[in-house]
Design an enzyme around this catalytic site. Structure first.
Site, short mmCIF file in Angstrom:
data_model
loop_
_atom_site.label_atom_id
_atom_site.label_comp_id
_atom_site.label_asym_id
_atom_site.label_seq_id
_atom_site.Cartn_x
_atom_site.Cartn_y
_atom_site.Cartn_z
N ASN A 110 0.85 -1.19 0.00
CA ASN A 110 0.00 0.00 0.00
C ASN A 110 0.88 1.24 0.00
O ASN A 110 2.01 1.20 0.49
CB ASN A 110 -0.88 0.00 1.25
CG ASN A 110 -1.80 1.21 1.33
OD1 ASN A 110 -2.40 1.60 0.33
ND2 ASN A 110 -1.91 1.81 2.51
N HIS A 112 0.91 5.07 1.50
CA HIS A 112 0.25 5.86 2.53
C HIS A 112 0.90 7.24 2.59
O HIS A 112 2.13 7.35 2.60
CB HIS A 112 0.39 5.16 3.89
CG HIS A 112 -0.31 5.89 4.99
ND1 HIS A 112 -1.68 5.89 5.12
CD2 HIS A 112 0.17 6.67 5.99
CE1 HIS A 112 -2.02 6.64 6.16
NE2 HIS A 112 -0.92 7.12 6.71
N SER A 139 4.89 6.74 2.34
CA SER A 139 5.51 5.45 2.63
C SER A 139 4.83 4.36 1.81
O SER A 139 3.61 4.38 1.65
CB SER A 139 5.32 5.08 4.12
OG SER A 139 5.76 6.12 4.98
N ASP A 148 -2.10 0.30 8.37
CA ASP A 148 -0.88 1.04 8.01
C ASP A 148 0.31 0.62 8.87
O ASP A 148 1.19 1.43 9.16
CB ASP A 148 -1.11 2.56 8.13
CG ASP A 148 -2.25 3.03 7.21
OD1 ASP A 148 -2.39 2.47 6.11
OD2 ASP A 148 -2.98 3.96 7.61
C1 GRF Z 1 -2.99 8.87 -2.17
O1 GRF Z 1 -2.69 10.01 -1.45
C2 GRF Z 1 -2.51 7.65 -1.43
O2 GRF Z 1 -1.37 7.86 -0.69
C3 GRF Z 1 -3.66 7.36 -0.51
O3 GRF Z 1 -4.81 7.67 -1.25
C4 GRF Z 1 -4.49 8.63 -2.25
C5 GRF Z 1 -4.91 8.04 -3.55
O4 GRF Z 1 -4.78 8.94 -4.62
N1 GRF Z 1 -3.62 6.00 -0.04
P1 GRF Z 1 -4.88 8.40 -6.11
O5 GRF Z 1 -6.27 7.76 -6.25
O6 GRF Z 1 -3.79 7.43 -6.34
O7 GRF Z 1 -4.77 9.62 -6.97
#
Ligand code: GRF
Length: 191
Positions: A110, A112, A139, A148
């Protein structure tokens, strides 16, 4: 002979800018992964439409009405049918169940938008600004049962500037996400 590429399934719920970064990186011949499926819990997610336009296999189903176990069973079947080996969450706004994590143990990652272990969960940018931090970031981590909380595979730091709002900081962190995620995913599938 070129080495076979690892088949990645990307899960998203929204615009999918990280998914796009992963797909674009996968077009490089030397990239060790290929995107086998883009899947979503939101049939109307803009990222899904983009992937469909690119000719990438997509799958979507709303859990509403059928419940999480049935939804995840269908998702799991779609991932298996696409021969997915590694799952990359990219703005997937749904907690994966413990049984799903168990079925894919060590093979879900993932991204984050914080420097974990700081600011797990939501509203990371506002929390970093409110805390008076001078540095934020993102991260990539392994997904475990703990939100997370899995092994951090890589991070990128981003300065917090005077006058930053959660939105301006989020935009700057997002650019770093798009550089970090393809790099770390490539390292992860190759390790
Ligand atoms: C990103 O900020 C990611 O870190 C978080 O959700 C957001 C997703 O944005 N988990 P996108 O859909 O990839 O533009």
């Amino acid at each position: 002979m070129t080495a076979p590429k690892t088949k990645v399934g990307i899960l998203l719920s929204g615009r999918g800018s990280n998914m796009i970064a992963l797909v674009e990186a996968a077009r490089e011949p030397a990239c060790p992964y290929e995107v086998a499926l883009v899947a979503s819990d939101k049939p109307e997610a803009p990222g899904l439409a983009w992937a469909t336009d690119q000719g990438i296999a997509t799958w979507s189903l709303s859990p509403k009405g059928i419940g999480k176990p049935a939804y995840e069973a269908a998702l799991n079947s779609a991932l298996r049918a696409a021969h997915v080996e590694t799952i990359a969450l990219a703005g997937y706004m749904r907690l994966v169940s413990d049984s799903f994590v168990g079925a894919w143990r060590g093979r879900i990652v993932n991204i984050h938008p914080s420097l974990l272990p700081k600011y797990k969960g939501l509203d990371t940018h506002a929390r970093a600004i409110d805390a008076g931090d001078s540095v934020a970031g993102c991260s990539v981590h392994v997904v475990t049962e703990e939100l997370d909380g899995g092994e951090v595979l890589g991070q990128a730091e981003v300065p917090i500037l005077g006058g930053d709002t959660a939105d301006t900081l989020a935009a700057r962190v997002l650019e770093a996400e798009h550089r970090l995620y393809p790099k770390i995913l490539a390292e992860f599938v190759a390790r």
